[in-house]
Write a protein that holds these residues in place. Structure first.
Motif, PDB file in Angstrom:
ATOM      1  N   HIS A 229       0.837  -1.202   0.000  1.00 43.29           N
ATOM      2  CA  HIS A 229       0.000   0.000   0.000  1.00 43.29           C
ATOM      3  C   HIS A 229       0.877   1.261   0.000  1.00 43.29           C
ATOM      4  O   HIS A 229       0.742   2.136  -0.845  1.00 43.29           O
ATOM      5  CB  HIS A 229      -0.920  -0.026   1.223  1.00 43.29           C
ATOM      6  CG  HIS A 229      -1.765   1.201   1.366  1.00 43.29           C
ATOM      7  ND1 HIS A 229      -3.070   1.245   0.961  1.00 43.29           N
ATOM      8  CD2 HIS A 229      -1.479   2.438   1.843  1.00 43.29           C
ATOM      9  CE1 HIS A 229      -3.558   2.458   1.186  1.00 43.29           C
ATOM     10  NE2 HIS A 229      -2.607   3.205   1.725  1.00 43.29           N
TER      11      HIS A 229
ATOM     12  N   GLU B  65      -4.552   7.829  -2.866  1.00 45.81           N
ATOM     13  CA  GLU B  65      -5.087   6.553  -2.382  1.00 45.81           C
ATOM     14  C   GLU B  65      -5.421   5.607  -3.526  1.00 45.81           C
ATOM     15  O   GLU B  65      -5.316   4.395  -3.384  1.00 45.81           O
ATOM     16  CB  GLU B  65      -6.329   6.782  -1.525  1.00 45.81           C
ATOM     17  CG  GLU B  65      -6.020   7.170  -0.084  1.00 45.81           C
ATOM     18  CD  GLU B  65      -5.166   6.140   0.641  1.00 45.81           C
ATOM     19  OE1 GLU B  65      -5.479   4.939   0.581  1.00 45.81           O
ATOM     20  OE2 GLU B  65      -4.170   6.538   1.264  1.00 45.81           O
TER      21      GLU B  65
ATOM     22  N   SER C  34      -2.244   3.751  -4.125  1.00 43.45           N
ATOM     23  CA  SER C  34      -1.875   2.762  -3.117  1.00 43.45           C
ATOM     24  C   SER C  34      -2.839   1.581  -3.127  1.00 43.45           C
ATOM     25  O   SER C  34      -2.437   0.426  -3.007  1.00 43.45           O
ATOM     26  CB  SER C  34      -1.824   3.406  -1.735  1.00 43.45           C
ATOM     27  OG  SER C  34      -3.053   4.018  -1.423  1.00 43.45           O
TER      28      SER C  34
ATOM     29  N   HIS D 256       1.773   4.478  -2.812  1.00 45.82           N
ATOM     30  CA  HIS D 256       1.929   5.930  -2.628  1.00 45.82           C
ATOM     31  C   HIS D 256       3.318   6.360  -3.112  1.00 45.82           C
ATOM     32  O   HIS D 256       3.479   7.371  -3.785  1.00 45.82           O
ATOM     33  CB  HIS D 256       1.814   6.299  -1.140  1.00 45.82           C
ATOM     34  CG  HIS D 256       0.415   6.264  -0.594  1.00 45.82           C
ATOM     35  ND1 HIS D 256      -0.590   7.037  -1.101  1.00 45.82           N
ATOM     36  CD2 HIS D 256      -0.135   5.569   0.438  1.00 45.82           C
ATOM     37  CE1 HIS D 256      -1.712   6.815  -0.402  1.00 45.82           C
ATOM     38  NE2 HIS D 256      -1.461   5.924   0.537  1.00 45.82           N
TER      39      HIS D 256
ATOM     40  N   TYR E 123     -10.088   8.036   1.269  1.00 47.10           N
ATOM     41  CA  TYR E 123      -9.778   6.600   1.192  1.00 47.10           C
ATOM     42  C   TYR E 123     -10.790   5.875   0.315  1.00 47.10           C
ATOM     43  O   TYR E 123     -10.421   5.065  -0.540  1.00 47.10           O
ATOM     44  CB  TYR E 123      -9.781   5.966   2.589  1.00 47.10           C
ATOM     45  CG  TYR E 123      -8.655   6.422   3.476  1.00 47.10           C
ATOM     46  CD1 TYR E 123      -7.331   6.126   3.155  1.00 47.10           C
ATOM     47  CD2 TYR E 123      -8.903   7.122   4.647  1.00 47.10           C
ATOM     48  CE1 TYR E 123      -6.294   6.523   3.981  1.00 47.10           C
ATOM     49  CE2 TYR E 123      -7.869   7.525   5.483  1.00 47.10           C
ATOM     50  CZ  TYR E 123      -6.572   7.232   5.148  1.00 47.10           C
ATOM     51  OH  TYR E 123      -5.544   7.634   5.959  1.00 47.10           O
TER      52      TYR E 123
END
Ligand code: ZN
Length: 513
Positions: free
Chosen positions: A270, A300, A303, A274, A425
């Protein structure tokens, strides 16, 4: 910024502005490094000193960016009236937006806010350790006051929450988020019900005794495989995984637990997602808006795409399972490839956002969005927050946290004054699914190349479609440019259904791509 720019001419305001922005960039990146250090290695007794150091640097960066010199150069550039599509015009427009925002905040306010946020972070950390919300409550109240004051200083006093959402995702409003979440909520709750009904969770004792050093090597191999450049970055550990820095020096963190090795692997993937975005932004624009990320939803989406659409796919594990087994031959001896993939794609109810799976995760965000809206509208007092958290948790996620440490105190965001951040998110999840389907359409043989461990076609496509633009486009403009449609809920619902409820196979939640 490159030292020999093709734009270099005496009296040319563009290179002059870039030089001034570079000074601000150096100060801000130094501040970022101090903040990284605060979360990875700061001795507890040094918190007071760090608070002073950070506020001094924040003040210097603010002064450098808002100096008379910057203003005069920006005005000269605007007066030169460059063609609107020129880089210099895009930079002028975005620096103007940032400059106006920064100059509406008095230095006194910036200093007070930075000092308070440092103290609030440590108060949150102590209060979470002791499961004592009352200790944190006054700091949170003050954070909210500062957030409202900031919105008001910026001219958003009638809709302060919109201001904070816009800070993270330019152009996005609370109404927009509410409308997307309304479309998502019922189909998602129904989907979660279907998945849980048909899927007995794998035994939790599947993973035991995974050494930290081998986990760390796997995290490094997986993040290197997808393209993270360790010559310009590193991986450390922290309580709450994060990514900071920029493309020249990208800091990832993760955490290790011997009985939960997938946590370190997926948080590393994750954060590396980024990091790949940072490393893919135009390097010679590092100090200008053309070298910066659009906002958190786009961040986001990067990621999430690497963590979920890629990292949880059968294709990824075709490549990675043999590597994982080499590092944990004993621990994985009795675990079949199918069991491993089921564990990777396990769906279960969990009170903790960062421990939850990609399906139920969005319910955690809806909860926080509702609470933030109520805190900003004044419908909810800070004192009543823990009870309201627990009530909504039962309502949306179907369970209540055992205590406040696992409930209202679980996230770092509010301690840092980051309101309006949580919606990013789920917006990121929506955008990731949109990008994934577009990539499958554009890149023939994508899954075959992932299964062979070749992640470069996907990374190249993301570099060209998303990364290289910096902040040239706002959130939704960029999504539309990349996928042909604005932010939408259908691709995520389609993706979750396809991966977790395969057609013709009822009652199994096996990842299948
Ligand atoms: Zn993230």
């Amino acid at each position: 910024m490159s030292t020999s720019s093709p734009h270099e001419r005496s009296n040319d305001p563009y290179p002059a502005l870039r030089r001034q922005l570079h000074r601000t960039y150096l100060l801000r990146s130094t501040l970022g490094l101090l903040e990284w250090d605060q979360q990875t290695g700061l001795p507890p007794e040094a918190a007071g000193l760090r608070s002073e150091q950070s506020s001094l640097l924040a003040e210097l960066a603010h002064e450098a960016f808002t100096s008379d010199e910057t203003r005069a150069t920006l005005e000269a550039l605007e007066a030169s009236d460059p063609s609107p599509t020129d880089d210099s015009a895009v930079v002028a427009r975005l620096v103007r937006r940032d400059y106006d925002r920064a100059t509406r905040l008095p230095t006194r306010f910036v200093r007070e806010k930075t000092e308070h946020l440092n103290l609030a972070y440590h108060a949150w950390s102590r209060s979470r350790a002791k499961d004592d919300f009352a200790q944190f409550a006054p700091f949170l109240k003050k954070n909210l006051e500062l957030a409202r004051e900031e919105a008001s200083l910026q001219g958003w006093e009638s809709n302060p929450y919109d201001y904070h959402i816009d800070l993270h995702d330019p152009g996005v409003t609370a109404n927009k988020v509410e409308s997307l979440f309304r479309q998502l909520k019922e189909p998602l709750l129904e989907l979660v019900g279907r998945i849980l009904e048909g899927s007995p969770a794998p035994a939790s004792s599947l993973f035991n005794g995974f050494s930290e050093s081998a986990q760390e090597r796997c995290a490094r191999l997986a993040t290197e495989a997808i393209g993270f450049d360790y010559r310009r970055g590193r991986l450390d550990r922290s309580l709450h995984p994060f990514c900071s820095g920029d493309g020249q020096d990208t800091r990832l963190t993760t955490r290790f637990h011997p009985d939960n090795p997938l946590d370190s692997l997926f948080s590393s993937l994750h954060e590396a997602g980024h990091g790949l975005y940072c490393q893919g932004l135009p390097a010679d624009e590092v100090a200008t808006p053309l070298g910066e990320a659009v906002g958190m939803a786009i961040h986001e989406s990067q990621s999430r795409l690497w963590e979920n659409q890629v990292g949880r796919s059968r294709a990824f594990w075709t490549h990675f399972a043999p590597i994982y087994r080499r590092h944990f031959p004993e621990q994985l001896r009795d675990v079949s490839d199918d069991e491993l993939l089921r564990a990777v794609n396990r769906v279960s109810l969990n009170p903790i956002r960062v421990d939850s799976d990609e399906v139920t995760y969005n319910l955690h965000i809806m909860l926080r969005f509702e609470l933030e809206q109520a805190l900003f509208s004044g419908d909810l007092e800070v004192e009543a927050l823990p009870a309201e958290w627990n009530r909504l948790s039962l309502d949306l996620i179907g369970l209540q946290p055992a205590n406040d440490a696992e409930g209202v105190l679980q996230d770092i965001h509010w301690s840092g004054g980051a309101f309006g951040y949580f919606p990013s998110y789920t917006l990121g999840n929506l955008i990731a699914a949109q990008l994934w389907y577009k990539a499958l359409e554009i890149l023939p043989g994508l899954e075959e190349s992932l299964a062979k461990g070749d992640f470069s076609p996907l990374l190249e496509w993301l570099r060209n479609t998303i990364h290289r633009h910096g902040r040239r486009f706002d959130t939704e403009e960029l999504v539309t440019l990349a996928t042909g449609q604005g932010i939408s809920t259908e691709p995520l619902l389609r993706y979750l259904k396809e991966r977790y409820v395969p057609a013709g196979v009822s009652g199994r939640s096996v990842g299948s791509v």
